[in-house]
Write a protein that holds these residues in place. Sequence first.
Motif, short mmCIF file in Angstrom:
data_model
loop_
_atom_site.label_atom_id
_atom_site.label_comp_id
_atom_site.label_asym_id
_atom_site.label_seq_id
_atom_site.Cartn_x
_atom_site.Cartn_y
_atom_site.Cartn_z
N LYS A 62 0.98 -1.34 -0.20
CA LYS A 62 -0.02 -0.04 0.08
C LYS A 62 0.83 1.36 -0.08
O LYS A 62 1.98 1.48 0.72
N GLY A 63 0.62 2.26 -0.83
CA GLY A 63 1.21 3.51 -0.97
C GLY A 63 0.85 4.32 0.30
O GLY A 63 0.11 4.03 0.94
N THR A 64 1.59 5.52 0.52
CA THR A 64 1.10 6.57 1.19
C THR A 64 -0.13 6.96 1.30
O THR A 64 -0.81 7.28 2.21
N ASN A 65 -0.90 6.75 0.17
CA ASN A 65 -2.26 7.05 -0.17
C ASN A 65 -3.30 6.03 0.18
O ASN A 65 -4.51 6.24 0.17
N GLY A 66 -2.98 4.91 0.55
CA GLY A 66 -3.47 3.77 0.93
C GLY A 66 -3.84 3.06 -0.33
O GLY A 66 -4.53 1.88 -0.32
N GLU A 67 -3.57 3.33 -1.45
CA GLU A 67 -4.02 2.81 -3.03
C GLU A 67 -2.70 1.43 -3.03
O GLU A 67 -1.48 1.63 -2.60
N GLN A 80 -0.12 -0.87 -4.80
CA GLN A 80 0.64 -0.54 -5.65
C GLN A 80 1.54 -1.85 -5.71
O GLN A 80 1.63 -2.81 -5.02
N ASN A 95 14.79 0.72 0.56
CA ASN A 95 13.68 1.53 0.38
C ASN A 95 12.78 1.47 1.88
O ASN A 95 12.14 2.53 2.05
N ALA A 96 13.14 0.85 2.68
CA ALA A 96 12.15 0.49 3.91
C ALA A 96 13.08 0.87 5.29
O ALA A 96 13.01 0.47 6.22
N ASN A 97 14.11 1.58 5.08
CA ASN A 97 14.99 2.00 6.47
C ASN A 97 15.34 1.00 7.04
O ASN A 97 15.27 0.66 8.27
#
Length: 275
Positions: free
Chosen positions: A59-64, A66, A207-209
């Motif tokens: 899920k992207g930052t907008n909840g969509e 991806q 990408n995930a720290n």
Amino acid sequence: MATSTIRWLRRYLVISLCCLLLAIGCGSNNSGTGGTGDTGGTKTLTVGTEPAFAPFEFKGTNGELQGFSIDLMNAIAKSAGFTVNFQSLPFDGLIPALQGKTIDAAISSMTITKERSQTVDFSRPYFKAGLAIAVRSDNQDITNFVSLENKRIAVQIGTTGAEEAKKVAGAKISSFDSAPLALQELKNGNVDAVINDAPVTLYAIKNANLSGIKVVGQLLTEEFYGIATAKNSPNLALINQGIETILGDNTYAQIYKKWFNAEPPKLPEKSPFAN
């Protein structure tokens, strides 16, 4: 009342009744089995996925939703002439949902295995993958599969990585609901290694720290992901048709390059355990 008037009323009632029955009949044809329906003449498949496996499904930052798998499924649907209704489910709940026909298909980086092929049918492979070992960057002891003996290993529940970890002698295995959670446990120093799909692990590190983690050794396995359906599902042929089309018209290559910045490898034409 005049005879002509009675005849007219009878005729009106008969016509009205026929129209009512016709409307009811048309309305009943919109539903389908296992979440499949028709919208404006286009077939809709309910497709299960667990959005916790970047860069494939997340899920992207907008909840969509991806990811590579999401883009791929939408492209398959477009080429084969159906629409997709995604449904988020836990990974280990996807096959039961297919068997219960509450979803029509599942795309969730699911490795095609002999065991799974006994309960569901798989599409032709859509991705070539393999398992990798991840350790902390300062770890010099673990360099390959053999050196995992008697170590603490984190895995995602229900995955081939979890099955591979069971082969390690003396290993203490911890299971997590997602790959990022397993890798976070490694970063925190609570386990010695993670066995997981290589592309997911590399993406998460970048990408995930999750700095301070590295991949060691060679890939443990060669695996292929497939889209799963219930046994003998009529939707399988439609999905395979879509995959074949996007492989041939360069759509697949474009999606692959978008997410992995590389040319895609050649894929088998059918599931290795197809009947």
